[in-house]
Structure formats: C-alpha cells, structure tokens
Design a protein around this motif. Structure first.
Motif, mmCIF file in Angstrom:
data_model
loop_
_atom_site.group_PDB
_atom_site.id
_atom_site.type_symbol
_atom_site.label_atom_id
_atom_site.label_comp_id
_atom_site.label_asym_id
_atom_site.label_seq_id
_atom_site.Cartn_x
_atom_site.Cartn_y
_atom_site.Cartn_z
ATOM 1 N N LYS A 242 0.837 -1.206 0.000
ATOM 2 C CA LYS A 242 0.000 0.000 0.000
ATOM 3 C C LYS A 242 0.867 1.250 0.000
ATOM 4 O O LYS A 242 0.560 2.244 -0.663
ATOM 5 N N GLY A 243 1.966 1.214 0.754
ATOM 6 C CA GLY A 243 2.892 2.341 0.767
ATOM 7 C C GLY A 243 3.531 2.567 -0.591
ATOM 8 O O GLY A 243 3.750 3.702 -1.013
ATOM 9 N N THR A 244 3.824 1.467 -1.286
ATOM 10 C CA THR A 244 4.409 1.569 -2.629
ATOM 11 C C THR A 244 3.417 2.205 -3.596
ATOM 12 O O THR A 244 3.770 3.102 -4.365
ATOM 13 N N LEU A 245 2.165 1.741 -3.539
ATOM 14 C CA LEU A 245 1.138 2.339 -4.402
ATOM 15 C C LEU A 245 0.982 3.832 -4.105
ATOM 16 O O LEU A 245 0.890 4.653 -5.026
ATOM 17 N N ALA A 246 0.970 4.174 -2.814
ATOM 18 C CA ALA A 246 0.846 5.587 -2.428
ATOM 19 C C ALA A 246 2.053 6.386 -2.928
ATOM 20 O O ALA A 246 1.901 7.526 -3.387
ATOM 21 N N SER A 247 3.234 5.794 -2.859
ATOM 22 C CA SER A 247 4.435 6.487 -3.338
ATOM 23 C C SER A 247 4.393 6.697 -4.840
ATOM 24 O O SER A 247 4.752 7.770 -5.339
#
Length: 171
Positions: free
Chosen positions: A120-125
């Motif tokens: 999820k953090g990767t998608l947000a980044s």
C-alpha cells in the motif's frame, strides 16, 4: 546544525540520509511516518499528529525526515536551521520505490511502520510521484530559497551528491 529537515519526493533516500545525518551530528531522529501513522498503518488523528509534530519541532535539536502535511512542512521550514531537499531525477525515485517493495518481499524495510503494508505504501508512493510535479517544482524551490534566508539549504540533485554527504546507497 541543530534542527535539520530532510524532505523530498518518495523514494529518494531521505530516510537513509536523515539517519546518517542524525548519527553524525548526535541529534535525535524523528521520521514523520512514525509520528503520522499508527503501528497498523492507519493515520493518526489530525490533532494527535499536530501535537506530536509540534513537540518535536519545539525541541532544541532534531532531524526530521519526511513531508507530513503542507501545514507541518512549512512549520518545519520555519523552525529548522538546515534544510536538505532531496530532488533526484524521477526515474531514480520510481526505481528506489519499486526496489524497496521488491526487497520487502524478503524483509521489512528499515524504519517502516510496524504492521503497515509495504505494498500500500508503494502504491501511495507511485501516486505521489505521479502528482509530484504539481508541488516539487521551481515555484517551491524559489519559496524555499526565500524562506531559507539565514539558514543552510542543501539541494541534493544526484546520487553522487548524496554520496558526497557521506551516505552509502546501493542501486
């Protein structure tokens, strides 16, 4: 150098650089992700985050890594004596965000909030990088330069410059 702010687009090595600077200067390190998010990856309530953030920047010494909210970003700019803007070429940011996710398949990234999803953090980044030109632009740099009068502003534009600051980066 007593109050250091390290900021920039996702995946630029800010956390590694902040950790290195804090260790070298003997300053306490405050990653914003650990202040802004709970251990399960949910955002802290706004008032709790603002209070914790204010407690940090009211301190005599600190290194703060991250963006936070625009409100807290500009508060840190005002409170800091040293501003370190990590502004690498976009392909490098995208690669390091992707690489962090790939490595996370085997081990949790250092400093990653406990229980927070790296995916999820990767998608947000990736989303943040897509939107980045709207914020991380020449107008921002001009405003930073104006607000940095009497402060030290370090604008890091390459991996070579990161390495010159003394940090080891792979990839």
């Amino acid at each position: 150098m007593k109050r250091v702010m390290v900021f920039g687009k996702p995946g630029g090595g800010k956390s590694s650089l902040a950790k290195y600077l804090a260790a070298q200067a003997g300053l306490p390190l405050h990653p914003l992700d650990l202040i802004q998010y709970r251990q399960n990856g949910e955002m802290m309530p706004r008032d709790a985050f603002l209070e914790a953030h204010q407690d940090v920047i009211d301190g005599e010494q600190w290194v703060v890594d991250g963006l936070g909210t625009l409100e807290t970003f500009w508060r840190r700019v005002d409170a800091a004596d040293t501003l370190v803007y990590v502004d690498l070429p976009y392909p490098r940011h995208y690669w390091w965000v992707t690489k962090r996710w790939l490595v996370s398949l085997w081990r949790k990234p250092e400093g990653w909030p406990e229980g927070a999803s790296v995916w999820k953090g990767t998608l947000a980044s990736w989303r943040a990088l897509k939107m980045s030109p709207r914020f991380w632009n020449e107008a921002l740099l001009e405003k930073l330069e104006e607000k940095a009068a009497g402060k030290r502003l370090i604008h890091v534009r390459s991996v070579r410059e990161l390495k010159r600051l003394g940090v080891s980066f792979k990839g």
